[in-house]
Design a protein around this motif. Structure first.
Motif, short mmCIF file in Angstrom:
data_model
loop_
_atom_site.label_atom_id
_atom_site.label_comp_id
_atom_site.label_asym_id
_atom_site.label_seq_id
_atom_site.Cartn_x
_atom_site.Cartn_y
_atom_site.Cartn_z
N ALA A 183 0.82 -1.22 0.00
CA ALA A 183 0.00 0.00 0.00
C ALA A 183 0.86 1.27 0.00
CB ALA A 183 -0.93 -0.01 1.21
N GLY A 184 1.96 1.25 0.74
CA GLY A 184 2.84 2.43 0.79
C GLY A 184 3.42 2.79 -0.57
N PRO A 185 4.11 1.84 -1.24
CA PRO A 185 4.61 2.13 -2.59
C PRO A 185 3.51 2.48 -3.58
CG PRO A 185 5.70 0.19 -1.69
CD PRO A 185 4.60 0.55 -0.74
N ALA A 186 2.32 1.89 -3.41
CA ALA A 186 1.21 2.20 -4.33
C ALA A 186 0.81 3.67 -4.22
CB ALA A 186 0.01 1.30 -4.02
N VAL A 187 0.81 4.21 -3.00
CA VAL A 187 0.50 5.63 -2.80
C VAL A 187 1.55 6.49 -3.51
CG1 VAL A 187 0.40 7.47 -1.08
CG2 VAL A 187 -0.78 5.32 -0.67
N ASN A 188 2.83 6.13 -3.36
CA ASN A 188 3.89 6.91 -4.00
C ASN A 188 3.81 6.85 -5.52
OD1 ASN A 188 5.85 5.84 -1.30
ND2 ASN A 188 5.39 7.98 -1.67
N LEU A 189 3.45 5.69 -6.07
CA LEU A 189 3.30 5.57 -7.52
C LEU A 189 2.13 6.42 -8.01
CD1 LEU A 189 4.00 1.76 -8.06
CD2 LEU A 189 5.47 3.69 -8.70
N PHE A 190 1.03 6.44 -7.25
CA PHE A 190 -0.11 7.28 -7.61
C PHE A 190 0.29 8.76 -7.58
CE2 PHE A 190 -3.62 9.94 -6.06
CZ PHE A 190 -4.50 9.81 -7.12
#
Length: 201
Positions: free
Chosen positions: A87-94
């Motif tokens: 979830a953390g990396p997904a937020v940064n990619l978004f």
């Protein structure tokens, strides 16, 4: 300093506060982008854990960065643990995609730089290293088919194979710039954690 927020304790240590103050003093814009990316990264983990039904016990902001202290007795499934790790990396990619689009639309170089900060943080955390989000997600995915011991050993091997080229890349950046030791220090810290973990295998 401690305070309660969203059902958990938030602890801010003096080393963290001092480091942020010094970085803001010397490079306000760059530090703000990095700090925002890191905070939103952790927010992604926290939101996913909340959605899965777990309330973390504490969020620590200390010398080693930000750490989510999990509460006991609130075990999640392997799939939920993998999702929480990603979830953390997904937020940064978004945020990378959003800031890059906004930067191109407004022709703002600062937004483009903030986008690259989020991309770098996401890609680094997605590496298959046991102490990082990518390694944690891989571990929990392997646990669905293999024993936890086998999964730990597999991730430990992949961590070593991944950290070796990262160490060479860190030396390359140091020799080329003459001062950039950030990647080398990060790899050294991850190697230390990996050695400590191997003692428990």
């Amino acid at each position: 300093m401690q305070f309660n927020a969203w059902g958990m304790t938030v602890s801010i240590g003096f080393p963290f506060a001092a480091a942020v103050t010094l970085m803001l003093f010397y490079d306000a814009s760059g530090t703000a982008a990095c700090l925002s990316a890191a905070l939103l990264h952790e927010a992604g983990h926290l939101i996913c854990l909340k959605r899965c039904g777990e309330t973390p016990r504490e969020l620590r902001l200390g010398f080693a960065g930000m750490e989510i202290v999990r509460a006991k007795g609130q075990g999640l499934s392997f799939t939920q643990e993998a999702l929480a790790a990603l979830a953390g990396p997904a937020v940064n990619l978004f945020l990378f995609a959003l800031l890059l689009a906004c930067g191109a639309w407004r022709q703002d170089a600062r937004l483009a730089e903030a986008a690259l900060v989020n991309l770098s943080l996401a890609l680094f955390n997605l590496l298959p290293v046991s102490a990082l989000d990518g390694g944690r997600a891989l571990y929990f995915c392997l646990c669905r088919r293999y024993s936890m011991r086998t999964a730990r050993r597999a991730v430990a091997v992949l961590s070593t194979l991944c950290l070796l080229p990262c160490a060479f890349l860190g030396f390359f950046f140091l020799l080329r710039s003459g001062y950039n030791v950030s990647l080398l220090l990060a790899v050294g810290y991850l190697c230390f954690l990996l050695v400590a973990e191997r003692g428990n295998l």
